[in-house]
Design an enzyme around this catalytic site. Structure first.
Site, mmCIF file in Angstrom:
data_model
loop_
_atom_site.group_PDB
_atom_site.id
_atom_site.type_symbol
_atom_site.label_atom_id
_atom_site.label_comp_id
_atom_site.label_asym_id
_atom_site.label_seq_id
_atom_site.Cartn_x
_atom_site.Cartn_y
_atom_site.Cartn_z
ATOM 1 N N TYR A 1 32.846 69.571 17.788
ATOM 2 C CA TYR A 1 33.810 68.488 17.576
ATOM 3 C C TYR A 1 34.455 68.086 18.907
ATOM 4 O O TYR A 1 34.433 66.919 19.289
ATOM 5 C CB TYR A 1 34.866 68.965 16.584
ATOM 6 N N GLN B 1 49.306 75.703 20.840
ATOM 7 C CA GLN B 1 50.405 74.731 20.815
ATOM 8 C C GLN B 1 49.842 73.330 20.968
ATOM 9 O O GLN B 1 48.793 73.131 21.582
ATOM 10 C CB GLN B 1 51.389 75.016 21.956
#
Ligand code: NAD
Ligand code: UDP
Ligand code: UDP
Length: 311
Positions: free
Chosen positions: A144, A275
């Site tokens: 991806y 994050q």
């Protein structure tokens, strides 16, 4: 009125985009192979004579006449894009080549739905567009991430080499009604689990963060980007800068659903970014855009959708 092609138009974001384009009076051609999308997402548009639906896989050439292209075709959730990873890369790369070839032939403007995944597991926080990212080229997310990175490369090479009128947006985690209940993404998983009274599956410690953008806000940003002047290519971040840990998200979903589900901790998947939060100053200044829907309000809408969809 413009003739607009939306690839991946039967998917979660694509269906909302088709809806908005039709409401603005455009002629919309929706192309999808229904890998993760469904006709149900766009069923309510069938009666509109300006809406046309075509079953097609973007890894094969497509000859149509349009003046704008939104290229969204690509499975977006880890569960689906890892199901057939070779096909995922093909969809991003061959799909981009075909749609760019089409844009070049008919001189159409083309917008690529890229992703915050191009930043990988980032050491720069929050992420501005100038950051080149930290992506594992051989991991389970690479089909991806690298597929989307290569698609960006193709967009910029068609721009430099053929003067194609390109726009590239980097979408950060987006949620809302019509997410697939089984697609494994965190917002849909937590809501479905909370509604069913099942355990809430926290991967890792739950301290990793994401920034969640409500789909209506995202689509508004996409439309504004498409309307910018020729030569403004992006890439441009579109996302909500509010940052939450997965534990905070779980707490909020449980409260809003009024559920007694327990938290269950599972191993963190490989290469899971720790994050993520967008810098959106470029979108603010160029598009006069920023998200308006608070997480709590967007979750309420999404919960209402799943409550209905699950019964
Ligand atoms: P989705 O899975 O609901 O939609 C993708 C659509 O593309 C589906 O309808 C699917 O059937 C279709 N598709 C897949 N492969 C195809 C192919 N080879 N040919 C034709 N159609 C094909 O996902 P979404 O969340 O709506 O994502 C839409 C786009 O936005 C994707 O390109 C995704 O990478 C990007 N994006 C989404 C998010 C997010 O948080 N939702 C974040 C970043 C980027
Ligand atoms: N293509 C397409 N539709 C079009 C024009 C091109 O699907 O209307 C495909 C074509 O099959 C080709 C790809 O887009 O494989 C790239 O086209 P381009 O003209 O850039 O390259 P070339 O045909 O020279 O390889
Ligand atoms: N996640 C989780 N439980 C779930 C699904 C996902 O804790 O049931 C975590 C996942 O590990 C990741 C975050 O939630 O850290 C966002 O996952 P998602 O697949 O929605 O998006 P992405 O990782 O692609 O940003």
């Amino acid at each position: 009125m413009k003739k607009i092609l939306v690839t991946g138009g039967a998917g979660f974001i694509g269906s909302h985009l088709c809806e908005r384009l039709l409401a603005a009076g455009h002629d919309v051609l929706c192309v999808d192979n229904y890998f993760t999308g469904t006709k149900k997402n766009i069923q309510h548009l069938f009666s509109n004579p300006m809406f046309e639906l075509m079953r097609h896989d973007v890894t094969f050439p497509l000859y149509v006449e349009v003046s704008r292209i939104f290229n969204l075709a690509c499975p977006a959730s880890p569960v689906h894009y890892q199901f057939d990873p070779v096909q995922t890369t093909k969809t991003s790369v061959h799909g981009a080549i075909n749609m760019l070839g089409l844009a070049k032939r008919v001189k159409a403007r083309i917008l690529q739905a890229s992703t915050s995944e191009v930043y990988g597991d980032p050491e720069v926080h929050p992420q501005p567009e100038e950051y080149w990212g930290r992506v594992n080229p051989i991991g389970i997310r690479s089909c991806y991430d690298e597929g989307k990175r290569c698609a960006e490369t193709l967009f910029f090479d068609y721009y430099r080499q053929h003067n194609t009128d390109i726009k590239v947006i980097r979408i950060f985690n987006t949620y809302g009604p019509r997410m697939h209940p089984n697609d494994g993404r965190v917002v849909s998983n937590f809501i479905v689990q909370a509604l069913r009274g099942e355990d809430i599956t926290i991967y890792g410690s739950g301290s990793q963060t994401r920034s969640f953008c409500y789909v209506d806000d995202l689509v508004e940003g996409m439309l504004r980007m498409m309307d910018t002047e020729t030569g403004f290519t992006g890439p441009i971040n579109l996302g909500n800068p509010g940052e939450f840990t997965m534990l905070q998200l779980a707490e909020q979903v449980l409260t809003l659903v009024g559920s007694k589900s327990k938290l269950a901790f599972h191993p963190l998947p490989q290469d899971d970014p720790r994050q993520r939060k967008p810098v959106i100053s470029l979108a603010k200044s160029k598009l006069d855009w920023e998200p308006k829907v608070a997480l709590e309000d967007g979750l309420k809408e999404t919960i209402a959708y799943f409550r209905k969809a699950l019964t």
